[in-house]
Write a protein that holds these residues in place. Structure first.
Motif, short mmCIF file in Angstrom:
data_model
loop_
_atom_site.label_atom_id
_atom_site.label_comp_id
_atom_site.label_asym_id
_atom_site.label_seq_id
_atom_site.Cartn_x
_atom_site.Cartn_y
_atom_site.Cartn_z
N SER A 88 0.89 -1.40 0.08
CA SER A 88 -0.13 0.00 -0.01
C SER A 88 0.88 1.19 -0.13
O SER A 88 1.89 1.46 0.82
N HIS A 90 2.32 4.60 -3.00
CA HIS A 90 2.29 5.29 -4.24
C HIS A 90 2.91 4.20 -5.31
O HIS A 90 3.57 3.13 -5.06
N GLY A 91 2.15 4.46 -6.38
CA GLY A 91 2.60 3.66 -7.73
C GLY A 91 2.70 4.87 -8.66
O GLY A 91 2.29 5.68 -8.95
N LEU A 104 6.41 0.23 -8.24
CA LEU A 104 5.98 0.57 -6.79
C LEU A 104 7.03 1.63 -6.07
O LEU A 104 8.21 1.06 -6.33
N SER A 142 -2.98 0.95 -4.34
CA SER A 142 -2.22 2.15 -5.11
C SER A 142 -3.34 3.18 -5.60
O SER A 142 -4.23 2.82 -5.80
N TYR A 166 -0.94 2.27 -11.35
CA TYR A 166 -0.38 1.10 -11.75
C TYR A 166 -0.93 0.82 -13.18
O TYR A 166 -2.31 0.67 -13.17
#
Length: 363
Positions: A88, A90-91, A104, A142, A166
């Protein structure tokens, strides 16, 4: 007598809300990891051994430590084990010659050098490929809407900008391999919601409920992979007016395999449900051929799928009738297609329309 345990379960859980070089995300992300860890390792719920559940939060979730954690999973998980990887944070979507790729972002990721400081989908797929377990499930939460403008783009104020989230191609890449599956919090063009003041993200709220027993369908005492996704996929859109839809990807996954105990492995004494009997491949093939013959336009004909307790919104309804039936039967075989449909209910409803059909009767 000792309590049941899911000793074959292993998990690596990663959550980053406070980044070194990128703006922060809601603190619910850390709660998500803590609560999933507590649920997996609880004797009252999933039954994983505490030593088999590893969490990396904020400062501990560097690129190096996350990759090392994946390496440790590969070292300790055997072929017959179950592995869960949860991320969990930022992507970032990375434009590439072959189509959008993704990465990731760990706590030390730098937008000026994502190749060297983030975990690309290729890096992650390679690390997952080293895991010998036949059951590997990856969760990605994300593109958080709770991050306000951050949900649409990432910037460091120095001219480096990337689309947040993503990409579908990256999702598919991570699900390659027998026994591999991926569950993501939302589609690529959606945002993963976090309500203001909520303890958990919307996706993880549903995931936690499912792991605590809500996703158990047949009083078997275990949570199974397709049942868990079906539960999460139905609950998340309810919470956000159909604006968020979890994604499930699997490349070569035929069995609805167990991933954890349900309610500590306790079976309900009051439940009237009974586990469904296994159906061999020949009978599935015969039923599909029969349905193609009798309902050539597909599962919608004569409202057959709905009458059998299914949900048409769970199916891929495009192409020829034969193609739709093939896809629908594959979905049903994997435990999907609606809460109340199964092999037997589909035959029963088809026999209502064709009571004297010899093959239907034999099935």
């Amino acid at each position: 007598m000792s309590s049941p345990s899911y000793h074959q379960g292993h998990a690596l859980l990663v959550g980053v809300s406070t980044y070194q070089h990128i703006s922060s995300l809601p603190t619910a992300i850390l709660n998500d990891v803590k609560d999933i860890a507590a649920t997996l390792s609880s004797a009252d719920y999933c039954g994983y051994a505490q030593d088999n559940v590893v969490s990396l939060l904020n400062a501990d979730a560097t690129r190096q430590t996350v990759l090392a954690g994946l390496g440790a999973l590969a070292a300790r998980a055997g072929e017959d084990d179950t592995v869960c990887v949860y991320f969990s944070g930022h992507g970032a979507v990375l434009p590439s010659a072959g189509g959008d790729d993704s990465a990731l972002l760990t706590v030390d990721s730098d937008l000026a050098d994502l190749a060297g400081t983030a975990i690309s989908s290729a890096d992650l797929a390679a690390a997952l490929g080293q895991i010998q377990a036949k059951r590997v499930l990856v969760f990605i939460d994300s593109c958080h809407a709770g991050g306000a403008v951050l949900s649409k783009g990432l910037t460091d104020g120095q001219g480096h900008e990337f689309k947040s989230g993503y990409s579908p191609s990256a999702f598919a890449k991570l699900a390659v391999g027998t026994g591999r599956a991926l569950m993501a919090s939302c589609r690529a063009d959606e945002e993963s919601g976090v309500f203001t003041g909520a303890r958990n993200s919307i996706f993880t709220t549903a995931l936690l409920a499912g792991l605590k027993g809500a996703a158990e369908k047949d009083n078997s005492g275990v949570i199974k992979v397709f049942d868990l996704f079906e539960y999460v996929a139905e609950e998340v859109p309810k919470a956000v007016s159909d604006d968020q839809h979890p994604v499930f990807k699997a490349d070569n996954l035929e069995q609805n395999f167990p991933i954890a105990l349900s309610r500590g492995g306790r079976k309900s004494l009051t439940s009237t449900s009974t586990p469904s009997m296994p159906v061999d491949a020949d009978r599935w093939r015969q039923l599909e051929q029969c349905l193609v013959e009798l309902f050539p336009t597909g599962p919608r004909e004569q409202e057959l799928w709905t009458r059998a307790g299914g949900d048409l919104s769970k199916l891929q309804l495009y192409g020829s009738g034969q193609a739709m039936w093939h896809s629908a039967m594959r979905t049903l075989k994997q435990g999907g297609g609606g809460k109340n449909i199964n092999f037997g209910s589909l035959i029963a409803v088809a026999k209502e329309d064709f009571p004297n059909h010899q093959l239907l009767t034999s099935l």
